[in-house]
Design a protein around this motif. Structure first.
Motif, mmCIF file in Angstrom:
data_model
loop_
_atom_site.group_PDB
_atom_site.id
_atom_site.type_symbol
_atom_site.label_atom_id
_atom_site.label_comp_id
_atom_site.label_asym_id
_atom_site.label_seq_id
_atom_site.Cartn_x
_atom_site.Cartn_y
_atom_site.Cartn_z
ATOM 1 N N LYS A 41 -61.945 66.214 66.720
ATOM 2 C CA LYS A 41 -61.664 67.653 66.597
ATOM 3 C C LYS A 41 -61.931 68.161 65.185
ATOM 4 O O LYS A 41 -62.516 69.229 65.005
ATOM 5 N N SER A 44 -65.685 68.242 64.663
ATOM 6 C CA SER A 44 -66.276 69.312 65.473
ATOM 7 C C SER A 44 -66.043 70.666 64.821
ATOM 8 O O SER A 44 -66.931 71.524 64.802
ATOM 9 N N ASN A 45 -64.869 70.837 64.275
ATOM 10 C CA ASN A 45 -64.558 72.083 63.575
ATOM 11 C C ASN A 45 -65.449 72.227 62.336
ATOM 12 O O ASN A 45 -65.954 73.308 62.035
ATOM 13 N N PHE A 48 -69.384 72.426 63.872
ATOM 14 C CA PHE A 48 -69.706 73.501 64.809
ATOM 15 C C PHE A 48 -68.755 74.687 64.758
ATOM 16 O O PHE A 48 -68.899 75.624 65.541
ATOM 17 N N ASN A 49 -67.755 74.629 63.869
ATOM 18 C CA ASN A 49 -66.709 75.645 63.836
ATOM 19 C C ASN A 49 -66.039 75.758 65.216
ATOM 20 O O ASN A 49 -65.795 76.848 65.722
ATOM 21 N N ASP A 50 -65.772 74.599 65.800
ATOM 22 C CA ASP A 50 -65.221 74.501 67.156
ATOM 23 C C ASP A 50 -64.028 73.544 67.138
ATOM 24 O O ASP A 50 -64.200 72.337 67.268
ATOM 25 N N PRO A 51 -62.796 74.074 66.991
ATOM 26 C CA PRO A 51 -61.626 73.199 66.912
ATOM 27 C C PRO A 51 -61.229 72.567 68.254
ATOM 28 O O PRO A 51 -60.480 71.602 68.291
ATOM 29 N N GLU A 52 -61.724 73.114 69.350
ATOM 30 C CA GLU A 52 -61.463 72.565 70.690
ATOM 31 C C GLU A 52 -62.806 72.259 71.338
ATOM 32 O O GLU A 52 -63.290 73.006 72.189
ATOM 33 N N PRO A 53 -63.434 71.141 70.947
ATOM 34 C CA PRO A 53 -64.812 70.876 71.343
ATOM 35 C C PRO A 53 -65.006 70.607 72.833
ATOM 36 O O PRO A 53 -64.177 69.963 73.475
ATOM 37 N N CYS A 54 -66.112 71.133 73.335
ATOM 38 C CA CYS A 54 -66.545 70.837 74.700
ATOM 39 C C CYS A 54 -67.163 69.432 74.712
ATOM 40 O O CYS A 54 -67.313 68.798 73.670
ATOM 41 N N HIS A 57 -70.232 69.083 72.368
ATOM 42 C CA HIS A 57 -69.889 68.955 70.951
ATOM 43 C C HIS A 57 -69.218 67.617 70.664
ATOM 44 O O HIS A 57 -69.468 66.999 69.623
ATOM 45 N N ARG A 58 -68.373 67.149 71.578
ATOM 46 C CA ARG A 58 -67.728 65.848 71.398
ATOM 47 C C ARG A 58 -68.770 64.727 71.308
ATOM 48 O O ARG A 58 -68.683 63.841 70.459
#
Length: 100
Positions: A41, A44-45, A48-54, A57-58
């Motif tokens: 997480k 990913s943040n 990708f600026n994604d704290p709850e990765p799909c 992204h994972r």
């Protein structure tokens, strides 16, 4: 028939064995090593600026982490490599690493 090559060992997919007290606690490909969810997480943040990765992204984060991890493990002393793996993975204790 052509796509079932899971048993084929590739230099891009090194296998790893982890030990604690002379007991093997993990054996498998480095790309499959169990990473801490918090690490995935955080990265990913960062990437990708994604704290709850799909799942996409994972997977991308896992690939990037394990590629960087391989470089660091090759360069590191045994004790440094063990500490690095404990920081990134779900293993509490590691005292020896074998990369194949």
């Amino acid at each position: 028939m052509f796509f079932n090559h899971k048993s084929h060992k590739s230099p891009l997919q090194p296998s790893i064995q982890l030990f604690y007290n002379n007991t093997r606690i993990y054996q498998g490909f480095l790309k499959d090593i169990p990473l801490k969810d918090s690490v995935i997480k955080d990265e990913s943040n960062r990437f990708f600026n994604d704290p709850e990765p799909c799942d996409i992204h994972r997977t991308a984060v896992r690939l990037r982490i394990t590629e960087e991890l391989l470089i660091k493990l090759i360069e590191a002393e045994q004790s440094e490599g063990c500490q690095l793996l404990m920081d990134l993975c779900t293993f509490e204790k590691i005292d020896r690493i074998i990369l194949n």
